[in-house]
Structures are given as structure tokens and as C-alpha cells.
Scaffold this active site. Structure first.
Site, PDB file in Angstrom:
ATOM      1  N   GLY A 155      45.296 -84.294   8.491  1.00 40.08           N
ATOM      2  CA  GLY A 155      45.405 -85.219   7.373  1.00 40.08           C
ATOM      3  C   GLY A 155      46.846 -85.622   7.151  1.00 40.08           C
ATOM      4  O   GLY A 155      47.221 -86.759   7.380  1.00 40.08           O
ATOM      5  N   ASN A 196      46.170 -65.362   3.022  1.00 43.23           N
ATOM      6  CA  ASN A 196      45.904 -64.893   4.382  1.00 43.23           C
ATOM      7  C   ASN A 196      47.185 -65.096   5.204  1.00 43.23           C
ATOM      8  O   ASN A 196      47.550 -66.238   5.498  1.00 43.23           O
ATOM      9  CB  ASN A 196      44.740 -65.711   4.970  1.00 43.23           C
ATOM     10  CG  ASN A 196      44.411 -65.313   6.395  1.00 43.23           C
ATOM     11  OD1 ASN A 196      45.264 -64.860   7.159  1.00 43.23           O
ATOM     12  ND2 ASN A 196      43.153 -65.489   6.763  1.00 43.23           N
ATOM     13  N   PRO A 197      47.869 -64.015   5.544  1.00 44.70           N
ATOM     14  CA  PRO A 197      49.160 -64.168   6.235  1.00 44.70           C
ATOM     15  C   PRO A 197      49.042 -64.878   7.586  1.00 44.70           C
ATOM     16  O   PRO A 197      50.004 -65.473   8.056  1.00 44.70           O
ATOM     17  CB  PRO A 197      49.643 -62.727   6.428  1.00 44.70           C
ATOM     18  CG  PRO A 197      48.871 -61.908   5.447  1.00 44.70           C
ATOM     19  CD  PRO A 197      47.562 -62.615   5.238  1.00 44.70           C
ATOM     20  N   GLY A 227      51.250 -75.697   2.281  1.00 46.14           N
ATOM     21  CA  GLY A 227      51.025 -76.732   3.292  1.00 46.14           C
ATOM     22  C   GLY A 227      52.239 -77.600   3.547  1.00 46.14           C
ATOM     23  O   GLY A 227      52.445 -78.090   4.652  1.00 46.14           O
ATOM     24  N   GLU A 228      53.030 -77.807   2.527  1.00 42.83           N
ATOM     25  CA  GLU A 228      54.111 -78.777   2.656  1.00 42.83           C
ATOM     26  C   GLU A 228      55.501 -78.149   2.566  1.00 42.83           C
ATOM     27  O   GLU A 228      56.493 -78.792   2.893  1.00 42.83           O
ATOM     28  CB  GLU A 228      53.932 -79.870   1.598  1.00 42.83           C
ATOM     29  CG  GLU A 228      52.725 -80.708   1.943  1.00 42.83           C
ATOM     30  CD  GLU A 228      52.244 -81.604   0.826  1.00 42.83           C
ATOM     31  OE1 GLU A 228      52.531 -82.796   0.863  1.00 42.83           O
ATOM     32  OE2 GLU A 228      51.548 -81.107  -0.076  1.00 42.83           O
ATOM     33  N   THR A 288      44.001 -76.391   7.705  1.00 44.47           N
ATOM     34  CA  THR A 288      44.890 -75.495   6.975  1.00 44.47           C
ATOM     35  C   THR A 288      44.382 -74.061   6.878  1.00 44.47           C
ATOM     36  O   THR A 288      45.165 -73.141   6.679  1.00 44.47           O
ATOM     37  CB  THR A 288      45.055 -76.017   5.538  1.00 44.47           C
ATOM     38  OG1 THR A 288      43.743 -76.307   5.052  1.00 44.47           O
ATOM     39  CG2 THR A 288      45.876 -77.275   5.505  1.00 44.47           C
ATOM     40  N   THR A 337      46.810 -67.514   8.429  1.00 43.59           N
ATOM     41  CA  THR A 337      46.741 -68.963   8.238  1.00 43.59           C
ATOM     42  C   THR A 337      48.006 -69.471   7.542  1.00 43.59           C
ATOM     43  O   THR A 337      48.470 -70.579   7.814  1.00 43.59           O
ATOM     44  CB  THR A 337      45.487 -69.365   7.432  1.00 43.59           C
ATOM     45  OG1 THR A 337      45.468 -68.622   6.212  1.00 43.59           O
ATOM     46  CG2 THR A 337      44.215 -69.081   8.208  1.00 43.59           C
TER      47      THR A 337
HETATM   48 MO1  MOS Z   1      49.855 -84.264   1.388  1.00 44.84          MO
HETATM   49  S1  MOS Z   1      51.151 -85.658   2.167  1.00 44.84           S
HETATM   50  O1  MOS Z   1      50.165 -84.415  -0.266  1.00 44.84           O
HETATM   51  O2  MOS Z   1      48.318 -84.872   1.894  1.00 44.84           O
END
Ligand code: MOS
Length: 762
Positions: free
Chosen positions: A245, A654-655, A727-728, A474, A657
């Protein structure tokens, strides 16, 4: 434990393998375009060859002669669609540029026709034979192009409410002992997820099913319904797996309602698989940005004045901006802060979210400037961050809910061997390779949004969790399954998770790193409702009503409760209830969520809270990134043998992932610094390298060493799951860390990304 599955520290879950691992490696995972359709027709897009102007006419004779062509849809005969507002203005759309509505062209690569045929090959062949005559006018491509307009973001974009400021910047900067003024630039970048931007639409009577990779099935469902003018309950979006994504699938793109409209008219399922190069213009991208940073400090390194001015390119009709000053104005202690974000309108498609949208470009500027200031002060850049570390953000004075920035710097510095760095630029080398060490801070706001979930527990322990979350690679399936396991005390192999379907209970967009915090908090709450029902059923009558309300419900996971002196006897509880299945549905919302949150959640509108915009505190995840670069004295080839990052993101579910997410972030950060740029032909406002051969991304040989360190951090002030989101976080600081390392290696400061060998002047 292995490198891929690190030993959990305090406040970390188990590094269990991915829930969807076997399905993915055996090809059983079905992505949108894998979904079998009954007698489908195939669509192929024709896109504009000019960036500005109008279509004078089509010559379709040649195209219609291709055997198997069913229909060619242009603005002259396209199904009428309603408009949707921009996602960031409370709508669903990633752009308000609606193709096939008129003869007008707003950007290069805009959809101007859809060819439908009996086969993909026939549709493609006919699309190539569509002849278009245009009247073209000169487009404005980007910064400095004639014809662009520039105005402050404030007042244009609903998402950008305020240019943060405090104190008196001008006066403080004027009198500061040490000053720095520097400008930085970042390029257009494209997400390029592996899964192409495919869409299949199937009508059954008045009901529409859409198979499309999406980060937001409720948003897409409601957005397409709005455009078609039908009840949202008639639309279902299905995508159990999404092939990446990164922000590109967060908002609705115009293609979906177009394909749905054509499928309805032809009364036939339609499958669209756009090409890779079409993906560059029919979705969104990271806009190019420019920055000017001014820093004023005392000789001992205390920041006294900070000003961040940012400018971002958007399309003519849409005021999209990321406005990262909300973060850079608050990262360090500084009594006098000023900022300004502007939007530059050009003849381009509307940009959008791309992994860490505000923080990637804006922290590149700030964290480069901090390094430049450290050089001016003759100070270790880590010490400069320590001197300006803070427990409260300077704009509103609110405390950070928790902040492990310097702990991350210390851990990463140790693992990296920062102490071995000789501070003088150009002072370290190995044969013909100049060696540079650099570092930067990274951070990302902790964000949450309302979410619902349904959980069913059977007598034999089998558990089913239903939530319209999204597996975009993810580990969402995995951490949601782990949450149910922990709260209900059932084994992991008995938990089944259903996601990626808008018929399931609503969950927020898988964006802004809010998914784990939001979905796991909702699943926790609903699992607790189940435990409460079971406990109540077997509870002694002597307990008061008040005790009955709370017994069995605590922050301790059920696995621990099950080990305690008085475990819950599930068998007995089911007997007492006289049922075979206990099922609960619940809706969770974070603290500070607006009143209309649940209503908005069902209609696919985002009500994300958190980050800098909280009432009594602000919440961010932090990290520190250290890199080694090696630059060949003769060829100027740039290598990056080591990336080391330490991160603190609250509870780590979960370390395994989590490490994978952070590693991916670091690698992407390196890619962004050294490789990625969408090149624009400024004469035609056109993307030139719109394919995976020319749009550079790293391969394994480019990334020999990545080390991820996860710090133990507990934050009880953010959400029930205690999760900040990962994630970011990791790709934010890397751009600056690499440029800082290049400066250390060469003495050359590079302020424009990406850095390639032709930019090195040693
Ligand atoms: Mo993320 S760029 O907020 O899908």
C-alpha cells in the site's frame, strides 16, 4: 530465537511466524486480480499524451476493427458519475480531477478512454489503435515552471489548520551567537507496490462487488457508492490480501467508479489491470518539496530560534499538502519557533500519501540542518540532540506521553560503534573508499482511529475474529490473532482472522501507522466483553453487582489469568450460559475522538486522533538511525554497507513482524536518499522513468547490512493496546542520516535528494 525473530523484551509479544505466511509462499493468497469472475470482459485504459489542453476528437475506427472489442468509453459516452471530495477534506477521493467527464485534460496520463473487450489482449490492441487529436497548451510542470501559483497552505487545505509558532523567532534569530540558514529539496517519488492497481467489478442485480487492493475498504465502498449515487449498503469491497500500500491505496482513485459504471451498463463483470506506467498517473505520489531552515543557537548548542518554511507541489484543483512542520516545530526544545507551509499549483495529477508523508521530507530538512549546526558548533551531533531533548513540545508546552529519543540514540550509537568515528570530515578511509558515519533522529506520530470488531468463541476454544482491517504486508492478521490469543487464553492455531472485506465490522484506513493501535485495541475490548460474559456465568452469587461488572477484566492477558489460582473454566461457563458459542460485537474509540466518530466510521470517513493534536499531551514514537557510507574516490560510487536503527514504539506486538517493518523502513529510507526520484520532463509535465527498470529501487546487493534494535517501552497513556505504530517510523530519518554521513566522508554537504554519483564532487 533468530535474527528474524528477536527475543521479546519487556512489553513485547511473542515473535510468532506470520499468520498468512503459508498462504503467501504457496500462492494460496488471493489478490484482487486473482479473484475468479464469471464471463468477464477486460478493460484497458487509454491515457492522455498531453498534460494540459483539450481533446478535439477521437478516431476509433481502427480500434473498433479489433476482433473482440465490446465498447470504447470516452467522455462522449461515459456513465455519469457524481463527484467526491478530496480524502483530506472529508471525502473519499485522492483527486477531484474526474476523468471522462469532459474534453479537458488536467495532467499527463489522465484516463481519457476505456476499451472493453473479450480478452485482455484485444483490449490492449484496440487501446493502442485509439487515435486522439488534442489542442495542447504549455503546462506548468513543477517548482520554477512559468504559470505555477503559490499560496499559503493554511486556509486552503482542511488538513492543514495552523502554521505552528511560538515566541519571537525574528528577534531570537537576530541575536543568536550561532546561525544557520540552509535550503533543501526532495523529488517526486512513486510507491510502486508489487500489486498493480487492478479493479474488478461484478454486479448482482443492484449489488456491486469490487475486488481491489485497498488500504480502506469502508472508504472505497462509501466513495464508490457516492459517485454512483447508490446506497452504500449495496457496495462490497473485498481484498483479503493487498500487495503493498504505502499510501497509494488509502484514498479512492477515479478508476473504480468508472469501471463499476461500465460493468453496470454492459451487465457483465469487468476486470481492469492497468500497466505499471499507468500506475504512475492514475493514483498518487509523493510530491516534490522545498525547504528553508533557519536555526539560531547559543555557543553551547541550545536552540534559541527555529524556522521551517516548506513548499509542496500539488495539482491545479486540489490543495493537497503534508505540512510536516507540525512535527519539526515540536521535535526539540526551542523557545522561538516560526513556520510556513505553501502549496504550489502545477498541471500535475494530485499527489497523496506515501509512507511517512509529512515526516520524510520535512525531517530530511531539519535533521540535515541539525547536523550542519553541529558542525558549526564543533559538537558531536548526538550531543546536540541531547542538549535539545525535551519532555514537553515547545509550541503548546504539552508533555510527550513518552519519549525515548536519547535512549534510542545511545543504543544505536553503541551498536554502530559511533565512538570510533573521527569527527573531522574526510578523515576516515579504506584504500580508495572514503568512509562517512552519519546519524539522524526519526519520529512518527502515534495515531489512532475508531474501530469495531466481532469475536466469536466456541466451546472448544476455536475463535473467529472479524474486522475490516487490511493486510498490506505489515502483519495485521498476525497481531490481531495474537491479541485474541492473549485476551482469551486460547491457542494461536485456534484463532481465525477475517479482514479485507467491507461486510465485516468497520476498521479505519490502514494508514498513518494507526492500524495495530486501533484494531488491536478494538479486538482487546471485544475479547474482554466475552471474558466478562463467561466470568459472570460462573461467578458466585455472593459477589455484588459492582464486582460482577469488573471481575475477570484486567489489564493482565488471559493467558496469565489462566495460570492464576482461579482459572476460568470455559467448559463450566458455557454450560452455565447454556450455549455453544459466545459472540460479541463492539466499537472502540480512542480518547479525544470527535462525537461523530462512530457514525463516520460506518460511512468510511476517517477520524484519526493522536500525534501533535491531542488535548493534554502529544504522542510520538522515536528512533535514532546511524549509517555508514563509502564513497569511491575515483568513480564517486556511493555504497551504504551499514544501516543501524534503534526504535521505541510502545508495546511491540510481535518482534518478528515489527523488525520486518522497521527494516523495510530503513531500506526504503536509503533508497529514497540514494536512488528514488520520478524524473519530470518539464516541457511536457510528464514522468519519464515510469517503469521499474528506470525508477531506481535497491536490490539485495545494495543493502548488505541492516540492524534493527527495538527498545522496551511502556506507554499507558495512548491506547489500550499501548501501541505507537511502526509502519512509517523507520524511513523518516534515513535521508538525513545518509546525507550527514556523505558530508562526513567527503566534506561536501548535499541538500537535494536523491544523491547520486554525479552529485559527488570530491
Ligand atoms: Mo500511510 S502513507 O499513511 O498509508
Amino acid at each position: 530465537m533468530t535474527a528474524a525473530a528477536p527475543e521479546p523484551k519487556v512489553n513485547m509479544g511473542q515473535p510468532v511466524p506470520r499468520y498468512d505466511a503459508a498462504a503467501k509462499v504457496t500462492g494460496r493468497a488471493t489478490y484482487a486480480s486473482d479473484m475468479p469472475l464469471d464471463n468477464p470482459a477486460f478493460a484497458f485504459l487509454v491515457t492522455s499524451a498531453i498534460a494540459k489542453g483539450r481533446i478535439d476528437g477521437f478516431d476509433l475506427d481502427d480500434a473498433k476493427r479489433v476482433r473482440g472489442v465490446i465498447d470504447i468509453v470516452t467522455h462522449e459516452n461515459a456513465p455519469k458519475l457524481k463527484e467526491s471530495k478530496l480524502f483530506s477534506n472529508g471525502g473519499y477521493a485522492g483527486t477531484t480531477i474526474q476523468p471522462l467527464k469532459s474534453a479537458d485534460i488536467a495532467h499527463d496520463g489522465q484516463i481519457i478512454a476505456v476499451v472493453v473487450a473479450e480478452s485482455y489482449e484485444a483490449a490492449r490492441e484496440a487501446a493502442n489503435r485509439v487515435k486522439v487529436s488534442y489542442t495542447a497548451t504549455a503546462p506548468s510542470a513543477t517548482f520554477d515552471s512559468p504559470g505555477t501559483t503559490t499560496a499559503a497552505a493554511k486556509g486552503q487545505s482542511a488538513q492543514f489548520k495552523e502554521d505552528p509558532e511560538v515566541g519571537d523567532f525574528a528577534k531570537a534569530f537576530d541575536t543568536a551567537e550561532v546561525k544557520l540558514t540552509a535550503s533543501y529539496e526532495t523529488p517526486t517519488q512513486h510507491h510502486n507496490p508489487m500489486e498493480l492497481f487492478s479493479t474488478s467489478c461484478v454486479w448482482m442485480g443492484d449489488n456491486l462487488v469490487i475486488y481491489e487492493g485497498s488500504q480502506f475498504v469502508y472508504g472505497l465502498k462509501n466513495g464508490v457508492a457516492e459517485q454512483l449515487g447508490i446506497d452504500a449498503d449495496k457496495v462490497r469491497v473485498v481484498n483479503p490480501y493487498v500487495g503493498g500500500g504505502f499510501g497509494s491505496r488509502g484514498s479512492m482513485t477515479p478508476r473504480t467508479a468508472i469501471i463499476a459504471g461500465i460493468a453496470k451498463r454492459l451487465n457483465r463483470p469487468i476486470k481492469l489491470v492497468p500497466t505499471r506506467d499507468q500506475g504512475f498517473t492514475i493514483t498518487t505520489h509523493r510530491a516534490e518539496t522545498r525547504h528553508e531552515i533557519k536555526l539560531g543557537a547559543s555557543r553551547d548548542g541550545k536552540l534559541l530560534a527555529l524556522r521551517h518554511e516548506g513548499a509542496e507541489v500539488s495539482s491545479r484543483p486540489d490543495a493537497y499538502c503534508v505540512g510536516g512542520t507540525k512535527t519539526t516545530a515540536r521535535l526539540y526544545a526551542c523557545p522561538n519557533v516560526a513556520s510556513l507551509v505553501s502549496i504550489v499549483r502545477a498541471d500535475r495529477n494530485t499527489p497523496g500519501f506515501m509512507r511517512s508523508p509529512p515526516e520524510v521530507p520535512y525531517l530530511f530538512a531539519l535533521e540535515s540542518a541539525m547536523d550542519e549546526l553541529a558542525v558549526k558548533l564543533n559538537m558531536d551531533p548526538v550531543e546536540l540532540r541531547r542538549i535539545n531533548d525535551t519532555t514537553n513540545e515547545p509550541i503548546g508546552g504539552k508533555p510527550y506521553s513518552s519519549r525515548s529519543l536519547m535512549a534510542c540514540f545511545d543504543e544505536a550509537a553503541k551498536a554502530f560503534g559511533w565512538a570510533q568515528r573521527s569527527p573531522q570530515p574526510k578523515s576516515m578511509s579504506d584504500g580508495e573508499w572514503l568512509i562517512g558515519y552519519g546519524c539522524a533522529a526519526t519520529c512518527y506520530p502515534t495515531q489512532m482511529a475508531p474501530s469495531a470488531a466481532r469475536v466469536r468463541l466456541q466451546r472448544d476454544g476455536r475463535t473467529r475474529v472479524e474486522i475490516a482491517g487490511h493486510e498490506i504486508g505489515t502483519g495485521a492478521y498476525t497481531v490481531i490473532a495474537q491479541t485474541a490469543t492473549e485476551r482469551l487464553g486460547v491457542p494461536l492455531e485456534k484463532v481465525a482472522v477475517f479482514m479485507g472485506d467491507s461486510d465485516l465490522p468497520p476498521a479505519p484506513v490502514a494508514g498513518g501507522s494507526n492500524s495495530t493501535a486501533s484494531t488491536c485495541s478494538a479486538v482487546m475490548m471485544v475479547c474482554d466483553q466475552i471474558r466478562q460474559r463467561l466470568f459472570k456465568a460462573v461467578m458466585p452469587d455472593s459477589l455484588t453487582d459492582k464486582a460482577k461488572e469488573t471481575v475477570g477484566i484486567s489489564q493482565a492477558p488471559a493467558t496469565q489469568a489462566a495460570k492464576s489460582d482461579r482459572p476460568l473454566d470455559i467448559e463450566k461457563a458455557f454450560n452455565a450460559l447454556g450455549v455453544g458459542v459466545v459472540e460479541e460485537y463492539g466499537e472502540w474509540k480512542p480518547e479525544g475522538a470527535p462525537l461523530d466518530s462512530f457514525k463516520a466510521m460506518h460511512s468510511g470517513q476517517v477520524r484519526i486522533v493522536g500525534g501533535h493534536a491531542m488535548k493534554d499531551q502529544i504522542a510520538y514514537a522515536f528512533g535514532a538511525e546511524f549509517v555508514e557510507v563509502r564513497i569511491n574516490r575515483f568513480t564517486h560510487e556511493i555504497r551504504c554497507p551499514r544501516l543501524v536503527g534503534a526504535f521505541a514504539g510502545g508495546r511491540i506486538m510481535n518482534p518478528r513482524t515489527a523488525r520486518s517493518q522497521l527494516m523495510g523502513g530503513l531500506i526504503w529510507g536509503m533508497s529514497s536518499a540514494l536512488l528514488e526520484a520520478t524524473e519530470i520532463d518539464e516541457r511536457n509535465a510528464r514522468y519519464v522513468n515510469d517503469n521499474l527498470a528506470d525508477y531506481l529501487v535497491p536490490v539485495n546487493a545494495d543493502v548488505p547490512g541492516v540492524e534493527v534494535i527495538m527498545l522496551s517501552e511502556q506507554d499507558d497513556h495512548i491506547n489500550p493496546a499501548g501501541v505507537k505504530g511502526l509502519g512509517e517510523l523507520a524511513n523518516v530519518g534515513t535521508n538525513a542520516a545518509i546525507c550527514n554521513a556523505i558530508h562526513h566522508a567527503t566534506g561536501q554537504r548535499i541538500r537535494k535528494l536523491p544523491v547520486r554519483l554525479e552529485n559527488i564532487e570530491v
